[in-house]
Scaffold this motif. Structure first.
Motif, short mmCIF file in Angstrom:
data_model
loop_
_atom_site.label_atom_id
_atom_site.label_comp_id
_atom_site.label_asym_id
_atom_site.label_seq_id
_atom_site.Cartn_x
_atom_site.Cartn_y
_atom_site.Cartn_z
N ILE A 18 0.82 -1.22 0.00
CA ILE A 18 0.00 0.00 0.00
C ILE A 18 0.85 1.26 0.00
O ILE A 18 0.32 2.37 -0.12
N GLY A 19 2.17 1.13 0.11
CA GLY A 19 3.04 2.29 0.09
C GLY A 19 4.42 1.94 0.63
O GLY A 19 4.62 0.88 1.22
N ALA A 20 5.36 2.84 0.40
CA ALA A 20 6.74 2.61 0.85
C ALA A 20 7.47 3.94 0.92
O ALA A 20 7.09 4.92 0.27
N ASP A 21 8.51 3.97 1.73
CA ASP A 21 9.40 5.13 1.74
C ASP A 21 10.84 4.67 1.92
O ASP A 21 11.09 3.61 2.48
N ILE A 22 11.75 5.48 1.40
CA ILE A 22 13.19 5.17 1.44
C ILE A 22 13.93 6.40 1.92
O ILE A 22 13.81 7.49 1.33
N VAL A 23 14.72 6.25 2.99
CA VAL A 23 15.60 7.30 3.47
C VAL A 23 17.03 6.74 3.47
O VAL A 23 17.26 5.58 3.16
N GLY A 24 18.00 7.59 3.84
CA GLY A 24 19.36 7.10 3.98
C GLY A 24 20.35 7.63 2.97
O GLY A 24 21.42 7.06 2.80
N ASP A 25 20.02 8.74 2.30
CA ASP A 25 21.04 9.41 1.50
C ASP A 25 21.90 10.25 2.45
O ASP A 25 21.42 10.71 3.49
N TRP A 26 23.15 10.48 2.08
CA TRP A 26 23.97 11.38 2.88
C TRP A 26 23.76 12.79 2.37
O TRP A 26 23.89 13.07 1.17
N THR A 27 23.44 13.71 3.26
CA THR A 27 23.37 15.13 2.91
C THR A 27 23.99 15.94 4.05
O THR A 27 23.98 15.52 5.20
N ARG A 28 24.54 17.09 3.69
CA ARG A 28 25.14 17.96 4.70
C ARG A 28 24.02 18.58 5.53
O ARG A 28 23.11 19.21 5.00
N PRO A 29 24.05 18.41 6.85
CA PRO A 29 22.90 18.83 7.67
C PRO A 29 22.78 20.33 7.84
O PRO A 29 23.77 21.04 7.94
#
Length: 311
Positions: free
Chosen positions: A251-262
């Motif tokens: 019914i849905g999904a999400d993906i996190v975990g890229d590196w970005t400068r905070p």
């Protein structure tokens, strides 16, 4: 047997500029009928942890700018994993037809308590208690966050009543299982990956499933994130997803975990507290550019897998 899923729309939720250097991913997502949602103005207040006003602002932005149907949402850094409960709420509202299992891949359990808001390490308790969620199944943890959970404020009641199951890739003590409270679960390493795929499929008892992935669950060869990495290979992650999505309705999904400068915000005090917390919890050295480039390839492979399995 495959449970047919609704069409899945890719969504690039831009909270931190993660997709600026992922042009091919953007092209493939848009070619698959995807959308982009500009929300970088909300990112600093949301990053690492968020108070209700920031979460409400994101909820409003999603309601106005994101597609209402089942979505695969890329949200950038794992510092934004606490956005997932909002996305799960939307997915259930769009596709409700019975209880849902939330399948959570992560190097951290994200199960602690956090008052007056959500933290990227606290959102699982909120997700497990959402109306319609039968339970959360967390896979791949290698971090020591699962040690001495009581003083860390973990939601042990969810473990005891079966609404949260944690299957580490490797237990902190190197043993064959992880005991939390009165519940003991085997590790992936002790069972072997093929046998664990069978176990995982058996533990998802609902027809519907929502998937949330933090790429810090992956080994260092397969991802570069703002956090410490786990031991799961991309091919093993794909094997687990393929089995689950072949037998359940996504019914849905999400993906996190890229590196970005905070960039931290939410007020001066919040920004200072967030920066101090990051210095204590996160690696001090940014991954090299060449290492970070692997993230786009992982995102593209996962995009294709989800779109194909939901077709």
């Amino acid at each position: 047997m495959r449970r047919l899923s609704d069409r899945l729309t890719p969504v690039l939720l831009d909270l931190d500029g993660a997709f600026e250097d992922q042009g091919v991913l953007v092209e493939e997502a848009l070619a698959a009928g995807g959308d982009q949602v500009a929300a970088r103005d909300l990112g600093p207040a949301l990053r690492l942890w968020s108070r209700p006003p920031a979460l409400d602002a994101l909820r409003d932005r999603l309601s106005r700018a994101a597609p209402s149907g089942p979505s695969l949402v890329f949200t950038g850094s794992g510092d934004f994993h606490h956005v997932s409960p909002l996305l799960i709420e939307r997915a259930i509202a769009a596709s409700w037809s019975g209880p849902v299992t939330v399948l959570h891949f992560d190097n951290h359990p994200d199960w602690v308590r956090f008052e007056n808001g959500l933290h990227c390490g606290s959102w699982v308790g909120r997700a497990a208690r959402l109306p319609g969620v039968a339970k959360v199944v967390t896979v791949g943890v290698c971090s020591r966050d699962v040690e001495r959970p009581t003083p860390k404020g973990a939601h042990l009641d969810l473990i005891e009543d079966g609404r949260l199951e944690i299957y580490p890739y490797r237990a902190p003590d190197g043993g064959p299982a992880l005991k939390v409270g009165s519940v003991t679960r085997p590790t992936v390493e002790s069972l072997g990956e093929a046998a664990f795929v069978d176990l995982l499929a058996a533990r998802i008892e609902t027809d519907a499933v929502y998937v949330t992935i933090d790429k810090d669950v992956l080994r260092t060869a397969d991802a570069a994130t703002n956090w410490d990495q786990g031991r799961t290979s991309l091919s093993f992650l794909e094997a687990m997803l393929t089995r689950v999505l072949d037998e359940h309705r996504l019914i849905g999904a999400d993906i996190v975990g890229d590196w970005t400068r905070p960039r931290y915000g939410g007020g001066l005090t919040a920004a200072v507290l967030k920066q101090a917390e990051a210095l204590l919890d996160q690696p001090w050295t940014a991954p090299a550019d060449a290492v970070r480039q692997v993230n786009e390839g992982v995102n593209r492979r996962l995009l294709r897998l989800f779109v194909q399995m939901a077709a």
